[in-house]
Write an enzyme that holds these catalytic residues in place. Structure first.
Site, PDB file in Angstrom:
ATOM      1  N   ASP A 140      -3.804   2.354  -5.184  1.00 58.09           N
ATOM      2  CA  ASP A 140      -2.492   2.341  -4.527  1.00 58.09           C
ATOM      3  C   ASP A 140      -2.211   1.090  -3.711  1.00 58.09           C
ATOM      4  OD1 ASP A 140      -3.818   2.750  -2.070  1.00 58.09           O
ATOM      5  OD2 ASP A 140      -2.173   3.987  -1.340  1.00 58.09           O
ATOM      6  N   GLU A 141      -2.974   0.023  -3.938  1.00 57.29           N
ATOM      7  CA  GLU A 141      -2.664  -1.196  -3.176  1.00 57.29           C
ATOM      8  C   GLU A 141      -2.864  -2.448  -4.011  1.00 57.29           C
ATOM      9  OE1 GLU A 141      -5.496  -2.266  -0.031  1.00 57.29           O
ATOM     10  OE2 GLU A 141      -6.727  -0.614  -0.720  1.00 57.29           O
ATOM     11  N   ASP A 146       0.865  -1.189   0.000  1.00 55.93           N
ATOM     12  CA  ASP A 146       0.000   0.000   0.000  1.00 55.93           C
ATOM     13  C   ASP A 146       0.897   1.234   0.000  1.00 55.93           C
ATOM     14  OD1 ASP A 146      -3.124   0.751   1.403  1.00 55.93           O
ATOM     15  OD2 ASP A 146      -1.570   2.258   1.110  1.00 55.93           O
ATOM     16  N   MET A 147       0.725   2.069  -1.004  1.00 56.83           N
ATOM     17  CA  MET A 147       1.564   3.264  -1.127  1.00 56.83           C
ATOM     18  C   MET A 147       1.306   4.211   0.055  1.00 56.83           C
ATOM     19  SD  MET A 147       3.086   2.478  -3.840  1.00 56.83           S
ATOM     20  CE  MET A 147       4.060   3.976  -3.966  1.00 56.83           C
TER      21      MET A 147
END
Ligand code: TTP
Ligand code: MG
Length: 357
Positions: free
Chosen positions: A104-105, A10-11
Protein backbone atom coordinates in the site's frame (compact mmCIF):
# COMPACT_ATOMS: atom_id res chain seq x y z
CA UNK A 1 23.28 16.71 -6.33
CA UNK A 2 20.33 18.14 -8.25
CA UNK A 3 17.40 18.83 -5.97
CA UNK A 4 14.66 16.27 -6.45
CA UNK A 5 10.96 16.16 -5.68
CA UNK A 6 9.76 12.91 -4.18
CA UNK A 7 6.22 11.94 -3.26
CA UNK A 8 5.56 9.07 -0.87
CA UNK A 9 2.00 7.75 -0.94
CA UNK A 10 0.50 5.41 1.63
CA UNK A 11 -3.07 4.14 1.52
CA UNK A 12 -5.23 4.85 4.57
CA UNK A 13 -6.20 1.77 6.64
CA UNK A 14 -5.72 -0.12 3.40
CA UNK A 15 -7.25 -3.60 3.95
CA UNK A 16 -10.05 -2.20 6.11
CA UNK A 17 -10.89 0.56 3.62
CA UNK A 18 -11.11 -2.00 0.82
CA UNK A 19 -13.57 -3.99 2.93
CA UNK A 20 -15.58 -0.82 3.48
CA UNK A 21 -15.72 0.19 -0.18
CA UNK A 22 -16.62 -3.39 -1.17
CA UNK A 23 -19.42 -3.35 1.37
CA UNK A 24 -20.67 0.22 1.87
CA UNK A 25 -22.70 -0.83 4.91
CA UNK A 26 -19.37 -0.99 6.73
CA UNK A 27 -18.58 2.68 6.03
CA UNK A 28 -18.04 4.67 9.20
CA UNK A 29 -17.95 1.48 11.29
CA UNK A 30 -15.12 -0.06 13.31
CA UNK A 31 -13.89 -2.67 10.80
CA UNK A 32 -11.10 -4.94 11.97
CA UNK A 33 -9.33 -7.08 9.38
CA UNK A 34 -7.92 -10.05 11.16
CA UNK A 35 -6.53 -13.52 10.55
CA UNK A 36 -8.99 -16.30 11.29
CA UNK A 37 -9.15 -18.11 14.60
CA UNK A 38 -9.14 -17.03 18.22
CA UNK A 39 -5.36 -16.72 18.32
CA UNK A 40 -4.88 -14.64 15.21
CA UNK A 41 -3.67 -11.05 15.07
CA UNK A 42 -5.11 -7.88 13.61
CA UNK A 43 -3.80 -6.98 10.12
CA UNK A 44 -5.28 -3.52 10.26
CA UNK A 45 -8.45 -1.70 11.24
CA UNK A 46 -10.50 1.28 10.15
CA UNK A 47 -9.87 4.64 11.81
CA UNK A 48 -13.20 4.19 13.63
CA UNK A 49 -11.76 1.08 15.33
CA UNK A 50 -8.48 2.84 16.12
CA UNK A 51 -10.40 5.12 18.49
CA UNK A 52 -10.83 2.08 20.73
CA UNK A 53 -7.08 1.48 20.79
CA UNK A 54 -7.10 -1.36 18.25
CA UNK A 55 -4.03 -1.51 15.97
CA UNK A 56 -2.09 -3.77 13.59
CA UNK A 57 -0.42 -6.83 15.12
CA UNK A 58 -2.67 -6.77 18.19
CA UNK A 59 -3.96 -10.22 19.23
CA UNK A 60 -7.56 -10.88 18.23
CA UNK A 61 -8.76 -11.42 21.79
CA UNK A 62 -7.45 -8.03 22.89
CA UNK A 63 -9.04 -6.28 19.90
CA UNK A 64 -12.31 -8.01 20.76
CA UNK A 65 -12.00 -6.83 24.36
CA UNK A 66 -11.29 -3.23 23.39
CA UNK A 67 -13.87 -3.09 20.65
CA UNK A 68 -16.57 -5.72 21.25
CA UNK A 69 -18.82 -4.22 18.59
CA UNK A 70 -16.02 -4.28 16.02
CA UNK A 71 -16.81 -5.91 12.70
CA UNK A 72 -14.15 -8.57 12.23
CA UNK A 73 -13.41 -9.41 8.61
CA UNK A 74 -11.03 -12.08 7.26
CA UNK A 75 -7.97 -11.07 5.25
CA UNK A 76 -8.49 -11.22 1.45
CA UNK A 77 -4.98 -10.94 0.12
CA UNK A 78 -5.88 -11.52 -3.52
CA UNK A 79 -8.39 -8.68 -3.51
CA UNK A 80 -5.95 -6.22 -1.89
CA UNK A 81 -3.18 -7.24 -4.30
CA UNK A 82 -5.38 -6.61 -7.30
CA UNK A 83 -6.30 -3.13 -6.06
CA UNK A 84 -2.68 -2.44 -5.20
CA UNK A 85 -1.80 -3.27 -8.81
CA UNK A 86 -4.49 -0.87 -10.05
CA UNK A 87 -3.17 1.92 -7.83
CA UNK A 88 0.32 1.27 -9.14
CA UNK A 89 -0.97 1.73 -12.68
CA UNK A 90 -2.39 5.13 -11.71
CA UNK A 91 0.97 6.14 -10.23
CA UNK A 92 2.76 4.92 -13.34
CA UNK A 93 0.51 7.12 -15.46
CA UNK A 94 2.14 10.10 -13.71
CA UNK A 95 5.79 9.06 -14.09
CA UNK A 96 7.92 6.01 -14.86
CA UNK A 97 9.92 6.65 -11.69
CA UNK A 98 7.67 4.73 -9.31
CA UNK A 99 8.99 2.43 -6.61
CA UNK A 100 6.41 0.32 -4.80
CA UNK A 101 7.63 -0.55 -1.32
CA UNK A 102 4.78 -2.58 0.05
CA UNK A 103 1.24 -3.50 -0.85
CA UNK A 104 0.00 0.00 0.00
CA UNK A 105 2.88 2.43 -0.38
CA UNK A 106 5.16 3.75 -3.09
CA UNK A 107 7.65 6.48 -3.86
CA UNK A 108 7.44 8.62 -6.98
CA UNK A 109 10.25 10.83 -8.22
CA UNK A 110 8.35 13.66 -9.90
CA UNK A 111 11.35 15.93 -10.50
CA UNK A 112 10.75 15.70 -14.25
CA UNK A 113 6.99 16.14 -14.12
CA UNK A 114 6.14 19.63 -15.32
CA UNK A 115 3.50 20.50 -12.76
CA UNK A 116 3.26 21.81 -9.26
CA UNK A 117 3.91 18.87 -6.84
CA UNK A 118 0.75 19.65 -4.90
CA UNK A 119 -1.30 19.48 -8.10
CA UNK A 120 0.33 16.15 -8.92
CA UNK A 121 -0.61 14.90 -5.48
CA UNK A 122 -4.20 16.08 -5.96
CA UNK A 123 -4.44 14.27 -9.27
CA UNK A 124 -3.22 11.03 -7.68
CA UNK A 125 -5.73 11.33 -4.86
CA UNK A 126 -8.56 12.13 -7.25
CA UNK A 127 -7.84 9.25 -9.61
CA UNK A 128 -7.46 6.71 -6.80
CA UNK A 129 -10.69 7.92 -5.20
CA UNK A 130 -12.58 7.82 -8.50
CA UNK A 131 -11.39 4.38 -9.50
CA UNK A 132 -11.30 2.58 -6.16
CA UNK A 133 -13.16 4.81 -3.69
CA UNK A 134 -10.10 4.84 -1.45
CA UNK A 135 -8.15 7.61 0.23
CA UNK A 136 -4.42 7.90 0.74
CA UNK A 137 -1.97 10.15 2.48
CA UNK A 138 1.00 11.71 0.76
CA UNK A 139 4.25 13.32 1.74
CA UNK A 140 6.26 15.58 -0.52
CA UNK A 141 9.89 16.39 0.08
CA UNK A 142 13.34 16.45 -1.49
CA UNK A 143 14.31 12.92 -0.46
CA UNK A 144 12.73 9.56 0.30
CA UNK A 145 13.26 9.63 4.06
CA UNK A 146 11.51 12.96 4.52
CA UNK A 147 8.74 12.14 2.04
CA UNK A 148 7.93 9.04 4.07
CA UNK A 149 7.91 10.94 7.34
CA UNK A 150 5.65 13.53 5.69
CA UNK A 151 3.07 11.03 4.40
CA UNK A 152 2.50 9.88 7.98
CA UNK A 153 2.01 13.45 9.22
CA UNK A 154 -1.68 14.07 8.64
CA UNK A 155 -3.26 10.65 8.19
CA UNK A 156 -5.89 9.90 6.92
CA UNK A 157 -6.36 11.68 3.57
CA UNK A 158 -3.43 13.89 4.48
CA UNK A 159 -0.78 15.91 2.71
CA UNK A 160 2.40 17.30 4.18
CA UNK A 161 5.26 19.08 2.44
CA UNK A 162 8.66 19.14 4.13
CA UNK A 163 11.02 21.74 2.72
CA UNK A 164 14.76 22.06 3.22
CA UNK A 165 14.56 25.08 5.52
CA UNK A 166 12.29 23.16 7.90
CA UNK A 167 15.10 20.72 8.75
CA UNK A 168 16.04 19.78 11.44
CA UNK A 169 13.53 21.79 13.53
CA UNK A 170 10.42 19.97 12.34
CA UNK A 171 11.94 16.58 13.06
CA UNK A 172 13.09 17.35 16.59
CA UNK A 173 9.89 16.56 18.53
CA UNK A 174 9.27 13.27 16.70
CA UNK A 175 9.73 10.03 18.62
CA UNK A 176 12.67 7.91 17.43
CA UNK A 177 10.32 5.22 16.13
CA UNK A 178 9.36 7.58 13.31
CA UNK A 179 12.81 7.09 11.84
CA UNK A 180 12.15 4.38 9.32
CA UNK A 181 14.69 1.62 9.77
CA UNK A 182 15.16 1.86 13.53
CA UNK A 183 13.98 -1.51 14.80
CA UNK A 184 12.14 -2.36 18.02
CA UNK A 185 15.30 -3.55 19.77
CA UNK A 186 17.21 -0.35 19.00
CA UNK A 187 14.25 1.75 20.14
CA UNK A 188 14.22 -0.11 23.47
CA UNK A 189 17.96 0.37 23.77
CA UNK A 190 17.70 4.09 23.05
CA UNK A 191 14.80 4.51 25.47
CA UNK A 192 16.76 2.70 28.16
CA UNK A 193 19.47 5.36 27.94
CA UNK A 194 16.88 8.14 27.99
CA UNK A 195 16.67 8.88 24.26
CA UNK A 196 13.10 9.24 23.07
CA UNK A 197 13.07 11.99 20.44
CA UNK A 198 14.94 12.87 17.27
CA UNK A 199 16.15 16.02 19.03
CA UNK A 200 18.00 13.78 21.50
CA UNK A 201 19.20 11.53 18.69
CA UNK A 202 20.70 14.55 16.94
CA UNK A 203 23.04 15.01 19.91
CA UNK A 204 24.77 11.67 19.29
CA UNK A 205 28.02 11.67 17.34
CA UNK A 206 28.46 9.58 14.20
CA UNK A 207 30.57 7.10 16.21
CA UNK A 208 27.87 6.76 18.84
CA UNK A 209 25.28 6.16 16.12
CA UNK A 210 27.43 3.34 14.74
CA UNK A 211 27.68 1.94 18.25
CA UNK A 212 23.90 1.85 18.61
CA UNK A 213 22.85 0.90 15.09
CA UNK A 214 25.86 -0.87 13.59
CA UNK A 215 26.69 -0.20 9.95
CA UNK A 216 23.30 1.44 9.48
CA UNK A 217 24.25 4.12 12.05
CA UNK A 218 25.90 6.43 9.51
CA UNK A 219 22.80 6.38 7.33
CA UNK A 220 20.53 7.24 10.25
CA UNK A 221 22.97 9.97 11.30
CA UNK A 222 22.62 11.53 7.83
CA UNK A 223 18.88 11.00 7.42
CA UNK A 224 17.87 12.85 10.56
CA UNK A 225 19.93 15.75 9.21
CA UNK A 226 17.90 15.67 6.01
CA UNK A 227 20.47 13.82 3.89
CA UNK A 228 19.26 10.79 1.96
CA UNK A 229 20.55 10.17 -1.54
CA UNK A 230 18.68 6.94 -2.24
CA UNK A 231 17.15 7.05 -5.68
CA UNK A 232 13.60 6.06 -6.50
CA UNK A 233 14.28 2.77 -8.18
CA UNK A 234 11.78 1.44 -10.68
CA UNK A 235 12.91 -2.10 -10.13
CA UNK A 236 10.78 -3.57 -7.42
CA UNK A 237 13.13 -5.43 -5.18
CA UNK A 238 11.45 -8.41 -3.62
CA UNK A 239 13.70 -9.85 -0.95
CA UNK A 240 11.57 -12.78 0.12
CA UNK A 241 8.17 -14.36 -0.36
CA UNK A 242 6.58 -16.27 2.48
CA UNK A 243 3.52 -17.36 4.39
CA UNK A 244 2.92 -18.26 8.01
CA UNK A 245 0.04 -19.41 10.16
CA UNK A 246 -0.76 -19.56 13.86
CA UNK A 247 -2.67 -22.75 14.60
CA UNK A 248 -5.96 -22.65 16.49
CA UNK A 249 -4.53 -25.43 18.65
CA UNK A 250 -0.84 -26.15 19.17
CA UNK A 251 0.16 -29.31 17.32
CA UNK A 252 2.96 -31.87 17.07
CA UNK A 253 1.33 -33.79 14.27
CA UNK A 254 3.88 -33.93 11.47
CA UNK A 255 1.15 -34.67 8.92
CA UNK A 256 -0.65 -31.45 9.82
CA UNK A 257 2.61 -29.51 9.56
CA UNK A 258 3.43 -31.05 6.19
CA UNK A 259 -0.01 -30.32 4.83
CA UNK A 260 0.37 -26.65 5.75
CA UNK A 261 3.84 -26.52 4.19
CA UNK A 262 2.47 -28.13 1.04
CA UNK A 263 -0.20 -25.45 0.69
CA UNK A 264 2.30 -22.67 1.41
CA UNK A 265 4.63 -24.09 -1.25
CA UNK A 266 1.81 -23.93 -3.79
CA UNK A 267 0.96 -20.33 -2.87
CA UNK A 268 4.61 -19.29 -3.00
CA UNK A 269 5.04 -20.98 -6.39
CA UNK A 270 2.11 -18.93 -7.68
CA UNK A 271 3.56 -15.71 -6.28
CA UNK A 272 6.97 -16.37 -7.76
CA UNK A 273 5.36 -17.16 -11.11
CA UNK A 274 3.32 -13.97 -11.03
CA UNK A 275 6.45 -11.90 -10.43
CA UNK A 276 8.56 -14.00 -12.88
CA UNK A 277 10.99 -14.82 -10.10
CA UNK A 278 12.94 -17.77 -8.75
CA UNK A 279 14.53 -18.30 -5.34
CA UNK A 280 17.43 -20.23 -3.91
CA UNK A 281 16.98 -20.23 -0.12
CA UNK A 282 14.16 -22.04 1.62
CA UNK A 283 13.46 -21.13 5.25
CA UNK A 284 11.13 -22.83 7.69
CA UNK A 285 10.20 -21.02 10.85
CA UNK A 286 8.44 -22.51 13.84
CA UNK A 287 7.25 -21.03 17.10
CA UNK A 288 6.71 -23.53 19.89
CA UNK A 289 4.04 -23.44 22.59
CA UNK A 290 6.46 -21.61 24.91
CA UNK A 291 6.71 -18.79 22.30
CA UNK A 292 10.30 -19.63 21.30
CA UNK A 293 11.03 -19.14 17.61
CA UNK A 294 13.35 -21.28 15.53
CA UNK A 295 14.33 -20.82 11.90
CA UNK A 296 16.31 -23.16 9.66
CA UNK A 297 17.33 -22.45 6.08
CA UNK A 298 18.70 -24.38 3.20
CA UNK A 299 20.38 -22.68 0.25
CA UNK A 300 20.35 -24.65 -2.98
CA UNK A 301 22.80 -24.67 -5.88
CA UNK A 302 20.11 -23.60 -8.32
CA UNK A 303 17.15 -21.25 -8.18
CA UNK A 304 13.80 -22.97 -8.00
CA UNK A 305 10.14 -22.10 -8.29
CA UNK A 306 8.10 -25.29 -8.46
CA UNK A 307 6.07 -26.16 -5.40
CA UNK A 308 7.29 -29.76 -5.56
CA UNK A 309 10.90 -28.65 -5.20
CA UNK A 310 10.07 -26.07 -2.52
CA UNK A 311 8.10 -28.63 -0.57
CA UNK A 312 10.87 -31.26 -0.81
CA UNK A 313 13.45 -28.91 0.71
CA UNK A 314 11.02 -27.65 3.35
CA UNK A 315 10.16 -31.22 4.38
CA UNK A 316 13.87 -32.00 4.76
CA UNK A 317 14.30 -28.96 6.98
CA UNK A 318 11.21 -29.91 8.98
CA UNK A 319 12.44 -33.47 9.45
CA UNK A 320 15.67 -32.09 10.90
CA UNK A 321 13.91 -29.99 13.51
CA UNK A 322 13.97 -31.83 16.79
CA UNK A 323 10.34 -31.18 17.63
CA UNK A 324 9.84 -31.85 21.33
CA UNK A 325 7.26 -29.20 22.11
CA UNK A 326 3.98 -28.55 20.41
CA UNK A 327 4.00 -25.99 17.63
CA UNK A 328 2.05 -22.78 17.72
CA UNK A 329 3.10 -21.22 14.43
CA UNK A 330 4.74 -22.43 11.25
CA UNK A 331 6.07 -20.38 8.36
CA UNK A 332 7.72 -21.00 5.03
CA UNK A 333 9.61 -18.41 3.03
CA UNK A 334 11.86 -18.22 0.00
CA UNK A 335 14.65 -15.72 -0.31
CA UNK A 336 17.78 -15.16 -2.37
CA UNK A 337 15.47 -14.12 -5.16
CA UNK A 338 16.49 -13.81 -8.80
CA UNK A 339 14.70 -13.16 -12.06
CA UNK A 340 16.60 -15.94 -13.79
CA UNK A 341 16.81 -19.60 -12.98
CA UNK A 342 20.53 -19.63 -13.62
CA UNK A 343 23.27 -17.67 -11.90
CA UNK A 344 23.97 -14.41 -13.68
CA UNK A 345 27.58 -14.28 -14.68
CA UNK A 346 29.26 -11.49 -12.83
CA UNK A 347 31.51 -9.15 -14.74
CA UNK A 348 34.49 -10.93 -13.22
CA UNK A 349 33.18 -14.38 -14.24
CA UNK A 350 32.70 -13.15 -17.78
CA UNK A 351 36.29 -11.97 -18.04
CA UNK A 352 37.46 -15.28 -16.64
CA UNK A 353 35.35 -17.25 -19.09
CA UNK A 354 36.44 -15.22 -22.05
CA UNK A 355 40.01 -15.65 -20.92
CA UNK A 356 39.65 -19.40 -20.97
CA UNK A 357 38.10 -19.57 -24.42
P1 TTP B 1 0.02 0.18 6.85
O1 TTP B 1 0.17 1.19 5.75
O2 TTP B 1 1.06 0.13 7.91
O3 TTP B 1 -1.37 0.39 7.60
P2 TTP B 1 -2.78 0.83 7.03
O4 TTP B 1 -2.72 1.18 5.58
O5 TTP B 1 -3.78 -0.20 7.37
O6 TTP B 1 -3.10 2.11 7.90
P3 TTP B 1 -2.46 3.57 7.80
O7 TTP B 1 -3.61 4.47 7.46
O8 TTP B 1 -1.92 3.85 9.17
O9 TTP B 1 -1.41 3.54 6.74
O10 TTP B 1 -0.08 -1.27 6.22
C1 TTP B 1 -0.72 -1.54 4.97
C2 TTP B 1 -1.48 -2.83 5.03
O11 TTP B 1 -0.59 -3.89 5.37
C3 TTP B 1 -2.55 -2.86 6.10
O12 TTP B 1 -3.79 -2.34 5.62
C4 TTP B 1 -2.63 -4.32 6.45
C5 TTP B 1 -1.26 -4.83 6.21
N1 TTP B 1 -0.54 -5.01 7.51
C6 TTP B 1 -0.60 -6.26 8.13
O13 TTP B 1 -1.18 -7.21 7.59
N2 TTP B 1 0.03 -6.40 9.35
C7 TTP B 1 0.69 -5.39 9.96
O14 TTP B 1 1.23 -5.56 11.09
C8 TTP B 1 0.73 -4.10 9.31
C9 TTP B 1 1.43 -2.93 9.97
C10 TTP B 1 0.10 -3.97 8.09
MG1 MG C 1 -1.23 2.47 4.85
Amino acid sequence: MVKRTIIHVDMDAFFASVEQTDNPKLMGKPVIVCGEGARSVVSTCSYEARKYGVHSAMPYFLAKQLCPRGIFMPVRHKRYSRISQGILEILESITDAVEPVSIDEAYLDISDVKANPINVENVIKKRVKEKFGLTLSAGISYNKFLAKIASDWNKPNGLMVIEEQMIPEILKPLPVRKVHGIGEKSIERLNSIGIFTIEQLLKLTEEEMVYYFGKYGVEIYCRIRGIDNRVVCRCREIKSIGREITFDKDTKDINVLKKVIKNFALEIQENLKKESLYAKTVTVKIKTEDFKSYTRSSTLKEHIRSSVEIEKVAFEILDNFDIKKRIRLIGLSLSNISDTKYEQLTFFDKILNFGLN
